[in-house]
Design a protein around this motif. Structure first.
Motif, PDB file in Angstrom:
ATOM      1  N   LYS B  74      44.326  50.805  50.224  1.00 13.46           N
ATOM      2  CA  LYS B  74      44.091  50.471  48.814  1.00 13.46           C
ATOM      3  C   LYS B  74      42.928  51.272  48.233  1.00 13.46           C
ATOM      4  O   LYS B  74      43.048  51.898  47.180  1.00 13.46           O
ATOM      5  CB  LYS B  74      43.779  48.967  48.673  1.00 13.46           C
ATOM      6  CG  LYS B  74      44.828  48.052  49.264  1.00 13.46           C
ATOM      7  CD  LYS B  74      44.495  46.606  49.010  1.00 13.46           C
ATOM      8  CE  LYS B  74      43.254  46.136  49.738  1.00 13.46           C
ATOM      9  NZ  LYS B  74      43.388  46.084  51.203  1.00 13.46           N
ATOM     10  N   THR B  75      41.792  51.213  48.962  1.00 13.11           N
ATOM     11  CA  THR B  75      40.610  51.922  48.467  1.00 13.11           C
ATOM     12  C   THR B  75      40.870  53.418  48.406  1.00 13.11           C
ATOM     13  O   THR B  75      40.484  54.093  47.461  1.00 13.11           O
ATOM     14  CB  THR B  75      39.408  51.619  49.378  1.00 13.11           C
ATOM     15  OG1 THR B  75      39.191  50.224  49.369  1.00 13.11           O
ATOM     16  CG2 THR B  75      38.160  52.317  48.894  1.00 13.11           C
ATOM     17  N   THR B  76      41.573  53.896  49.421  1.00 11.31           N
ATOM     18  CA  THR B  76      41.890  55.328  49.448  1.00 11.31           C
ATOM     19  C   THR B  76      42.700  55.710  48.224  1.00 11.31           C
ATOM     20  O   THR B  76      42.411  56.719  47.562  1.00 11.31           O
ATOM     21  CB  THR B  76      42.670  55.672  50.724  1.00 11.31           C
ATOM     22  OG1 THR B  76      41.938  55.195  51.854  1.00 11.31           O
ATOM     23  CG2 THR B  76      42.881  57.154  50.856  1.00 11.31           C
ATOM     24  N   ALA B 195      39.253  48.893  39.281  1.00  9.98           N
ATOM     25  CA  ALA B 195      38.338  47.914  39.852  1.00  9.98           C
ATOM     26  C   ALA B 195      38.706  47.691  41.307  1.00  9.98           C
ATOM     27  O   ALA B 195      39.855  47.381  41.620  1.00  9.98           O
ATOM     28  CB  ALA B 195      38.423  46.608  39.073  1.00  9.98           C
ATOM     29  N   ASP B 196      37.734  47.892  42.201  1.00  7.50           N
ATOM     30  CA  ASP B 196      37.988  47.674  43.624  1.00  7.50           C
ATOM     31  C   ASP B 196      37.364  46.352  44.040  1.00  7.50           C
ATOM     32  O   ASP B 196      36.156  46.252  44.175  1.00  7.50           O
ATOM     33  CB  ASP B 196      37.403  48.834  44.435  1.00  7.50           C
ATOM     34  CG  ASP B 196      37.932  48.843  45.862  1.00  7.50           C
ATOM     35  OD1 ASP B 196      38.601  47.853  46.242  1.00  7.50           O
ATOM     36  OD2 ASP B 196      37.670  49.814  46.589  1.00  7.50           O
ATOM     37  N   GLU B 197      38.202  45.366  44.208  1.00  5.71           N
ATOM     38  CA  GLU B 197      37.755  44.017  44.553  1.00  5.71           C
ATOM     39  C   GLU B 197      36.567  43.563  43.708  1.00  5.71           C
ATOM     40  O   GLU B 197      35.502  43.278  44.235  1.00  5.71           O
ATOM     41  CB  GLU B 197      37.380  43.961  46.032  1.00  5.71           C
ATOM     42  CG  GLU B 197      38.515  44.517  46.877  1.00  5.71           C
ATOM     43  CD  GLU B 197      38.440  44.033  48.300  1.00  5.71           C
ATOM     44  OE1 GLU B 197      37.882  42.946  48.507  1.00  5.71           O
ATOM     45  OE2 GLU B 197      38.950  44.735  49.188  1.00  5.71           O
ATOM     46  N   PRO B 198      36.751  43.495  42.414  1.00  8.25           N
ATOM     47  CA  PRO B 198      35.621  43.166  41.538  1.00  8.25           C
ATOM     48  C   PRO B 198      35.097  41.749  41.761  1.00  8.25           C
ATOM     49  O   PRO B 198      33.939  41.485  41.488  1.00  8.25           O
ATOM     50  CB  PRO B 198      36.202  43.315  40.133  1.00  8.25           C
ATOM     51  CG  PRO B 198      37.662  43.121  40.288  1.00  8.25           C
ATOM     52  CD  PRO B 198      37.996  43.663  41.644  1.00  8.25           C
TER      53      PRO B 198
HETATM   54 MG   LIG Z   1      38.887  48.753  50.501  1.00  8.30          MG
END
Ligand SMILES: [Mg+2]
Ligand SMILES: Nc1ncnc2c1ncn2[C@@H]1O[C@H](COP(=O)(O)OP(=O)(O)OP(=O)(O)O)[C@@H](O)[C@H]1O
Lengths: 678, 280
Positions: B74-76, B195-198
């Motif tokens: 996901k982050t990638t 937004a990454d896990e806001p």
């Molecule tokens: Mg991640």
């Protein structure tokens, strides 16, 4: 196991420790280099040089004291930065005692490495120093790399004391600390935001005022006793504390509200980071300012001393000068003795005459009185003006390689110290009737090259009237001189040899005058001349010179150490934020600031932090050096040999440039290290 | 369970792409178009395939959530879209512009003008006040201080942090920090907010406020949002959810006209199908 861990740690921490390490190594190098002078054979040949070893040892003790404290501070600072790591050791069950032993090994290892690395550099430096000294004393430098056990032992002793203190302090600190404390340090490392404060401006103004009062007290000594200096120092300390405490809040109060200003040109981040950094390190910045101030002051004074000594030597334009009093003397015996032992290029013997006129002497005395040096020496011989024949003057100019001039054989001229030129000029202009033996004075007839006039018994004292040859027929011979120029410059040990060669020749020590009674009244006038011939010349009056040079050397020694130590602390402070800076750069990059700009921003911030402690240091040291240099000059020269104060500005300039160059190395090191961050 | 459909990216050919993933709407031009991207990590021997032939599109004004187990990429994916990381293969078009071919000199300006980020740990600058943190991207763009002030106050009002503007991050709650971060992300009117896990570092109350605000911004201002989350509840605020597994899009579900609670249960179902990682 622990030992292995500490070696591995020392390696891994090498970045944190690198500047600390370099500073330690530099300290070793400087200590070694300067302490070679304590055991130097070269210095033993000079009379007066016995004082230098004592001065160096005293300076070294001061260095040990300051370094001991600072090394303790720096290692502790780094340990606090590593508090997370230490807390992990402790949490994983390694007892405090073992952790403290680990820290001990680490420090000892770094210290040992620093010593081993610093020593060879020190040996090289000692050669450079020796060549500088040789140059000072006019000795031809020969490269003679040699290693001195004595010096090494002494350096090791100093170094051991420095480290011992620091390491012991840290061991105790680690032994007592708890995991909770360590975690707290980690949190404390977070920046405290700077908020505005209406008081800040008041505190800032007061502290600056206090600084001015301090400088005033120390430089002018209005009370004229020790209280001035004590009060002055208290004022300066208050200034430094107040300045660094109030400046961040002051800046925030006055600029944080100005969106018009701070939102432009990417000022926002620099402004906030800069003020936060000052706030979190205000105490350190104060200490740094003091160190830099001392360093700059020492450098400035050292350079001034050197320049004064140089001026001394420069004014003595003849390599050898022999004086015989009261009559025109045939120096052939001396000349032959000299010729058979030294490569003589040319020499000339001539007389200095006097009569009963004192127009120029009066002007000269008035000028001296105006400079505030009222209590001048009175010499029996100098009650009237002194004269030299035109032909002798021409010959001497030729000897010295000065621009050849045509002298009108019916006019008089003057050769004098630069500071007298203006007043003599107006004397000649105003008194049209002024003449010597009927010869009047040339309108533009004043010359000011160095001419061995600065001290008594040279080509006159501060001035000499050049008269047509015929004019001296009715004058009295004050003394006669033999001026010698050698092929190669003499070195400072030659005067001794000359005196061994020529019987009855004694050194012309101008300070050791004999009080005489003139006309049955003790005027306090002195005469030096008795029944002997006197030797002077480039290396005459060595004792004084050696003392000046020794002072300059010691001052430079202290200045160097203070500077590198201060710079290292500052650099460590900045680099310890590397992690934070990196994170911040990452955020800015995400917000769309390009890499180049981010680097530029960081550099600008470092520059500001590097400049800040310099600000008060430059101010205070500048005024110190100025005042001290003036005082020294009037103590050394009865009369201003330099015709204006430009030489002080030059001395200051030289030392500031030197300081900034060395400082720049640390500045560049910080920039490099912060670029390597990612 | 009816809406579960396996989306094999292999099936998405050049021609079918526009029709297969997007329901035909009044916005035919997608703001984001991801085409067959792959991402490898590592070198020599051990190569991790973090992203494996991913393709999807996001329409303007859409609120898309990405879910998946830890390590699913996901982050990638987000980093590749946000130009923080580069892809190993494939193309990403933002507003028709291929961001995989933007050269390094222009990338910062591109990011500034087109993208907004929100992170789990806020990433606010500690020495700046909230107001200054929000203003920061505008100052980088060189916008006039007057306009900056206007825009900062307007957005702060919407995000309910007007009264905390003069405070420093260390002086406000996590929820306020995250709202500030969100304000900073949208103040430049980016084409895409990522937004990454806001809500990762927030308690449920603060999370809810933030999610409501995001949802409002999406509806009122038409902000396009791409949000990575672990949390089914958070994801239920989105219009559409992409599920990642081992670097591939495993599934995609839409909210459509369903209520949020129905959608929430649907998400849970997919997650159980995905297996393994299922927090909350
Ligand atoms: Mg991640
Ligand atoms: N810099 C990197 N170097 C090597 N491998 C990486 C790197 N970043 C991610 N990976 C690998 O790529 C895969 C995807 O990682 P990614 O961070 O995208 O997962 P994620 O879905 O965000 O996980 P999480 O939910 O835990 O945040 C993982 O297998 C991870 O190990």
């Amino acid at each position: 196991m622990l030992r292995k861990l500490s070696i591995r740690n020392a390696k891994r921490q090498s970045r944190e420790y690198s500047l600390y390490f370099i500073t330690l190594a530099c300290t070793v190098s400087f200590m070694y280099a300067f302490n070679t002078l304590v055991f130097s054979d070269m210095l033993k040949t000079f009379s007066g040089a016995e004082i230098l070893p004592y001065m160096i040892v005293a300076a070294s003790l001061l260095v040990v004291l300051v370094m001991g404290w600072i090394v303790g501070y720096m290692t502790n600072f780094i340990l606090k930065k590593r508090s997370r790591e230490l807390s992990i050791y402790m949490l994983s069950g390694i007892p405090n005692r073992s952790v403290s032993r680990l820290v001990f090994y680490e420090n000892a290892l770094i210290g040992a490495f620093a010593f081993v690395l610093g020593l060879p550099v020190g040996i090289l430096l000692s050669q450079i120093l020796e060549s500088v000294l040789d140059h000072m004393f006019g000795i031809k430098y020969t490269f003679r790399l040699h290693f001195s056990w004595n010096t090494t032992g002494l350096t090791l002793l100093y170094f051991f004391v420095i480290l011992f203190h620091a390491i012991r302090k840290n061991r105790r600190w680690v032994r007592k600390i708890s995991v909770h404390d360590l975690l707290m340090f980690d949190r404390q490392n977070e920046k405290i935001p700077v908020t505005g404060n209406a008081f800040a401006a008041v505190v800032l103004v007061l502290s600056v005022l206090s600084g001015c009062v301090g400088i005033f007290l120390i430089t002018t000594l209005p009370l004229g006793n020790g209280y001035d200096i004590l009060m002055g120092i208290i004022c300066l300390v208050l200034f430094l504390i107040g300045f660094f405490q109030s400046i961040p809040a002051f800046l925030v109060t006055h600029f944080a509200g100005r969106n018009e200003w701070k939102y432009r040109h990417n000022r926002l981040v620099i402004f906030r980071e800069f003020t936060a950094k000052i706030r979190s390190t205000s105490a350190v910045l104060g200490v740094l300012s003091v160190l830099f101030m001392l360093s700059l002051t020492f450098m400035g004074i050292g350079t001034s001393v050197y320049m004064i000594a140089d001026q001394h030597v420069e004014q003595r334009v003849f390599d050898i000068m022999i004086l015989h009093q009261s009559e025109l003397y045939d120096f052939a015996a001396y000349e032959n003795a000299l010729r058979s032992n030294f490569p003589i290029r040319s020499c000339h013997s001539y007389g200095i005459y006097t009569d009963e006129k004192d127009d120029f002497l009066t002007v000269r005395n008035r000028v001296i009185a105006d400079t505030g040096n009222g209590d001048i020496f009175l010499y029996k011989e100098y009650k009237y003006d002194t004269y030299m024949r035109q032909s002798d003057y021409k010959k001497l100019r030729e000897l010295l390689g000065y621009r050849s001039i045509s002298l009108d054989p019916s006019l008089c001229y003057v050769h004098c110290m630069p500071a007298l030129e203006k007043d003599f000029q107006s004397l000649i202009r105003e008194r049209a009737d002024l003449n010597r033996a009927g010869y009047s004075f040339a309108a533009d007839g004043i010359f000011c090259e160095p001419f061995n006039q600065m001290e008594t018994y040279g080509n006159g004292w501060d001035y000499c009237v050049i008269v047509p040859d015929k004019a001296v027929s009715r004058m009295k011979v004050l003394y006669s001189l033999l001026a010698v120029i050698t092929e190669a410059p003499l070195d400072s040990s030659d005067p001794k040899r000359i005196m061994q060669l020529c019987d009855g020749l004694v050194p012309l020590a101008r300070n050791a005058a004999v009080s005489t009674v003139v006309d049955n009244i003790d005027l306090g006038a002195t005469s030096l001349l008795k029944d002997a011939d006197y030797l002077s010349g480039r290396w005459g009056d060595q004792d004084n010179l050696v003392i000046y040079y020794s002072m300059a050397i010691c001052l430079f020694y202290l200045a160097l150490i203070f500077e590198i130590v201060g710079s290292a602390i500052l650099a460590t402070q900045i680099l310890s934020d590397r992690e934070k800076t990196r994170r911040q750069a990452h955020i800015l990059s995400q917000l769309g600031m390009n890499e180049k700009l981010i680097t530029q921003l960081n550099n600008r911030r470092f520059t500001l932090i590097f400049l800040l402690p310099l600000l008060p240091a430059f101010m205070i040291s500048g005024s110190f050096v100025y005042i001290t240099a003036l005082k020294m000059r009037s103590a050394v020269f009865h009369f201003n040999a330099m015709d204006n104060h430009l030489w002080i500005v030059r001395a200051l300039g030289i030392s500031y440039i030197f300081f900034v160059l060395l400082y720049g190395i640390y500045y560049i090191a910080v920039q490099e290290a912060s670029i390597r961050r990612s | 369970m009816t809406s579960i459909q396996r989306t094999s990216s292999n099936a998405t050919t050049e021609n079918s792409k526009f029709t297969s993933l997007n329901t035909p709407t009044s916005h035919p031009i997608p703001v984001l178009r991801v085409e067959h991207i792959e991402k490898y990590y590592g070198s020599r021997g051990t190569v991790t395939k973090a992203l494996d032939d991913i393709s999807f599109q996001v329409r303007p004004g859409e609120y898309v959530s990405i879910m998946g187990a830890s390590g699913s990429g996901k982050t990638t994916l987000l980093n590749c879209i946000s130009t923080i990381d580069t892809v190993s293969a494939g193309h990403i078009f933002l507003d028709g512009k291929d961001i995989t071919s933007i050269d390094d000199n222009d990338i910062a300006a591109f990011r500034r003008d087109n993208l907004g980020f929100v992170f789990q740990d806020f990433n606010l600058l500690a020495t700046l006040t909230l107001e200054e943190n929000i203003a920061l991207p505008l100052t980088i763009s060189g916008i006039s201080p007057k306009e900056i002030d206007d825009r900062v106050y307007k957005i702060a009002e919407k995000l309910q942090i007007s009264n905390a503007l003069q405070k420093f991050p260390s002086q406000v709650s996590g929820g306020q920090k995250q709202r500030c971060a969100f304000a900073r992300a949208v103040i430049c009117d980016p084409k895409l907010v990522m937004a990454d896990e806001p809500t990762g570092a927030l308690d449920s109350h603060s999370s809810r406020i933030l999610l409501e605000i995001m949802s409002n911004l999406n509806k009122d201002l038409g902000a396009t949002i791409l949000m990575v989350t672990h949390d089914a509840f958070c994801a239920s605020y989105a219009d559409r959810i992409l599920f990642l597994k081992d670097g591939k899009i495993f599934n995609e579900i839409r909210k459509g006209e369903k209520t949020r609670s129905i959608f929430y249960h649907e998400i849970l179902d997919v997650l159980s199908l995905l297996g393994g990682d299922r927090p909350c």
